[in-house]
Write an enzyme that holds these catalytic residues in place. Structure first.
Site, short mmCIF file in Angstrom:
data_model
loop_
_atom_site.label_atom_id
_atom_site.label_comp_id
_atom_site.label_asym_id
_atom_site.label_seq_id
_atom_site.Cartn_x
_atom_site.Cartn_y
_atom_site.Cartn_z
N HIS A 305 100.29 -40.83 -100.60
CA HIS A 305 101.55 -40.58 -101.30
C HIS A 305 102.41 -41.83 -101.17
CE1 HIS A 305 105.28 -38.63 -102.54
NE2 HIS A 305 104.49 -37.72 -103.09
N ASP A 362 98.84 -32.22 -104.72
CA ASP A 362 97.77 -31.96 -105.71
C ASP A 362 96.45 -31.55 -105.08
OD1 ASP A 362 99.29 -34.62 -107.38
OD2 ASP A 362 99.18 -32.57 -108.13
C1 SDX Z 1 102.07 -37.05 -106.98
O1 SDX Z 1 106.02 -39.86 -106.00
C2 SDX Z 1 105.93 -38.58 -105.96
O2 SDX Z 1 106.78 -37.89 -105.43
C3 SDX Z 1 104.72 -37.99 -106.68
C4 SDX Z 1 104.47 -36.51 -106.49
C5 SDX Z 1 105.58 -35.71 -107.13
O3 SDX Z 1 105.81 -34.58 -106.66
O4 SDX Z 1 106.15 -36.15 -108.14
O5 SDX Z 1 104.43 -36.20 -105.10
C6 SDX Z 1 103.18 -36.05 -107.13
O6 SDX Z 1 101.92 -37.91 -107.80
C7 SDX Z 1 101.19 -36.97 -105.75
C8 SDX Z 1 100.13 -38.14 -105.68
C9 SDX Z 1 98.90 -37.71 -106.51
N1 SDX Z 1 97.98 -38.83 -106.65
C10 SDX Z 1 96.76 -38.84 -106.04
O7 SDX Z 1 96.37 -37.96 -105.27
C11 SDX Z 1 95.89 -40.03 -106.42
C12 SDX Z 1 95.23 -40.60 -105.16
N2 SDX Z 1 96.28 -41.23 -104.35
C13 SDX Z 1 96.50 -42.62 -104.56
O8 SDX Z 1 96.13 -43.22 -105.71
C14 SDX Z 1 97.68 -43.21 -103.80
O9 SDX Z 1 97.68 -42.68 -102.54
C15 SDX Z 1 99.05 -43.05 -104.40
C16 SDX Z 1 99.12 -43.64 -105.75
C17 SDX Z 1 99.45 -41.62 -104.45
C18 SDX Z 1 100.04 -43.76 -103.47
O10 SDX Z 1 99.76 -45.09 -103.52
P1 SDX Z 1 100.43 -46.08 -102.44
O11 SDX Z 1 101.29 -45.43 -101.47
O12 SDX Z 1 100.99 -47.19 -103.23
O13 SDX Z 1 99.19 -46.50 -101.66
P2 SDX Z 1 98.41 -47.75 -102.06
O14 SDX Z 1 97.85 -47.51 -103.43
O15 SDX Z 1 99.27 -48.94 -101.83
O16 SDX Z 1 97.26 -47.70 -100.99
C19 SDX Z 1 97.49 -48.13 -99.65
C20 SDX Z 1 96.10 -48.23 -99.06
C21 SDX Z 1 95.15 -49.05 -99.94
O17 SDX Z 1 94.15 -49.58 -99.08
P3 SDX Z 1 94.34 -51.13 -98.53
O18 SDX Z 1 94.65 -51.99 -99.74
O19 SDX Z 1 95.50 -51.05 -97.56
O20 SDX Z 1 93.01 -51.44 -97.90
O21 SDX Z 1 95.53 -46.91 -98.99
C22 SDX Z 1 94.40 -46.84 -99.83
C23 SDX Z 1 94.50 -48.01 -100.81
O22 SDX Z 1 93.19 -48.42 -101.24
N3 SDX Z 1 94.49 -45.56 -100.53
C24 SDX Z 1 93.47 -44.72 -100.68
C25 SDX Z 1 94.00 -43.61 -101.35
N4 SDX Z 1 95.31 -43.80 -101.58
C26 SDX Z 1 95.61 -45.02 -101.08
N5 SDX Z 1 92.16 -44.83 -100.30
C27 SDX Z 1 91.38 -43.76 -100.63
N6 SDX Z 1 91.83 -42.66 -101.28
C28 SDX Z 1 93.12 -42.55 -101.64
N7 SDX Z 1 93.56 -41.45 -102.26
#
Ligand code: SDX
Length: 426
Positions: A305, A362
């Site tokens: 998140h 989700d």
């Molecule tokens: C919602 O903002 C809100 O409030 C949204 C929401 C709402 O109510 O409106 O809460 C609803 O959108 C919930 C989120 C739903 N999305 C997902 O479940 C998709 C999977 N999650 C990710 O894509 C990700 O976690 C995000 C987009 C939700 C958050 O992205 P961040 O905080 O910017 O994290 P990041 O992309 O910068 O990742 C940080 C690290 C990375 O690794 P490194 O580069 O440090 O090696 O964590 C890893 C990412 O590769 N990572 C994941 C991951 N999410 C982040 N690795 C594996 N699986 C994942 N799901």
């Protein structure tokens, strides 16, 4: 003494006021930064940037706290109705009995959609994604209610129309995708039973609303109702800040929510869990794929998140509700066990723990929607129905606060000045 932040750049010192919110969140007010220093800030994805001051929703990502207008999500999910919470978000206070009755009855009397909207609806391919149809028809509402953009509209009336008609429009897509006749809303049904009846009733038999299903949906819609300045809500505020009408602004929010990294994740989660099940239920394999995201390109949907870095309080409530609802409905969904296994494995893996990747709203919601008989491609539509009062509340607040038109700056990295070369010389 008022606090200030000192910034030294190019050997000169500058001072910027700081401010603190009612929950002690702190900010530097950099409104004069470029005028004073010639610098702008760069903050990709706005992780460190506050776009506004808002009194609607407070969340604490470290403590896993979520409150709507000061009321805890735990209290509201267990004691309120979705329309009570909608009124609270939009008007700032829980409604009195009289206010609630007026609000509910106004919504009840606006659930019909203009029959001419069917012509737009019928123009879509039968397999059009319901989020595409929903965004298009909500945008079209500004054509049917032109006072929404002719400046003399009654905003409260448009708010009622949106809350009343979204479920009707949403169910049309589903019924048409099955080749079933669409259902009209019934004024003798409450909001959620009315939605369920439009979704599942058939002209050939009596449809009875299961109270377990209605109650589960009430909780799910409340949990999705607002979430401060998330991607789709920021979209609604930004579009609305140009004085675009409420229907266009909400339609833009629906489009942003559709993204798989945002609201679209609930559909991706179920498809991911089904893939894991089809692949023998080997969660370890998918954990490894997620840990090597840079090579596999695989993400564990429903995890992580932008703000919650401890746990998503909504996920905790939904996880418990998933158990309750499936037990009450007598549904044995092996995907739920796979989800729990995946969560267990991830929460004990350093990769996820170090990156503070926990189940988000989700992760479990799709399992409940499926148990309630809602098809996967309608999951994000359910998120939109839940989030609608939040979008409306934030749009209304932005207008009441007379926010300036949103217009971020950039750091240009393209070509510097160069002479035009005529075609014959290229
Ligand atoms: C919602 O903002 C809100 O409030 C949204 C929401 C709402 O109510 O409106 O809460 C609803 O959108 C919930 C989120 C739903 N999305 C997902 O479940 C998709 C999977 N999650 C990710 O894509 C990700 O976690 C995000 C987009 C939700 C958050 O992205 P961040 O905080 O910017 O994290 P990041 O992309 O910068 O990742 C940080 C690290 C990375 O690794 P490194 O580069 O440090 O090696 O964590 C890893 C990412 O590769 N990572 C994941 C991951 N999410 C982040 N690795 C594996 N699986 C994942 N799901």
């Amino acid at each position: 003494m008022a606090n200030s932040a000192e910034l030294t750049v190019d050997g000169k010192s500058f001072s910027f006021p700081t401010l603190e919110g009612s929950e002690h969140e702190k900010a530097f007010d950099i409104s004069s930064l470029r005028d004073q220093t010639g610098y702008v800030t760069l903050d990709r994805g706005y992780k460190n940037t506050g776009a506004t001051q808002s009194g609607i929703t407070f969340l604490d990502g470290e403590e896993g706290i979520l409150r709507y207008r000061g009321y805890s999500i735990e209290d509201l999910a267990s004691k309120a109705t979705f329309l009570e919470v909608s009124y609270l978000l939009i008007y700032g206070e829980l409604p009195t009995a009289e206010q609630y009755e007026t609000f509910v009855n106004s919504i009840r009397r606006h659930t019909l959609v203009n029959e001419d909207m069917r012509k737009i609806f019928d123009g879509f391919p039968v397999n059009a994604h319901p989020m595409c149809v929903l965004a298009s028809l909500v945008s079209a509402m500004s054509a049917f209610y032109p006072d929404s953009h002719e400046g003399n509209g009654n905003t409260d009336q448009h708010i009622i129309r949106l809350l009343a008609k979204l479920p009707t429009i949403a169910t049309w897509s589903y019924k048409r995708s099955l080749g079933h006749p669409t259902n009209y809303p019934k004024n003798n049904l409450d909001y959620i039973p009315n939605f369920l009846n439009m979704m599942f009733a058939l002209p050939v038999e009596e449809y009875k609303v299961d109270p377990v299903v209605a109650e589960a949906l009430n909780v799910l819609l409340i949990l999705h109702a607002d979430h401060e300045q998330n991607c789709s809500t920021s979209t609604v505020r930004l579009v609305g800040s140009s004085q675009a009408n409420i229907y266009s602004s909400i339609s833009a929010g629906i489009q942003a929510l559709w993204g798989p990294l945002h609201g679209g994740a609930n559909q991706e989660v179920i498809e991911m869990l089904e893939d894991i099940k089809a692949d023998g239920g080997d969660v370890g394999k998918y954990i490894d794929m997620a840990k090597n995201a840079k090579t596999t390109g695989f993400r564990l949907f429903g995890f992580g998140h932008r703000v919650y870095k401890n746990f998503d309080p909504r996920a905790k409530i939904i996880k418990k509700a998933a158990d309750d609802v499936l037990n009450k409905l007598g549904v044995n969904d092996p995907v739920l066990e796979i989800a729990k296994g995946l969560e267990e494995a991830a929460l004990n893996d350093p990769y996820f723990v170090q990156r503070k990747l926990y189940p988000n709203v989700d992760f479990y919601s799709g399992i409940i929607y499926r148990a309630l008989g809602i098809p996967t491609n309608m999951f994000t539509v359910m998120f939109a129905i839940g989030r609608l009062p939040g979008w409306i509340a934030q749009w209304k607040e932005m207008r009441e606060q007379k926010e300036p038109i949103g217009r971020p700056r950039q750091i240009y990295t393209g070509a510097t000045l160069r002479e035009f070369v005529p075609l014959e010389n290229r």
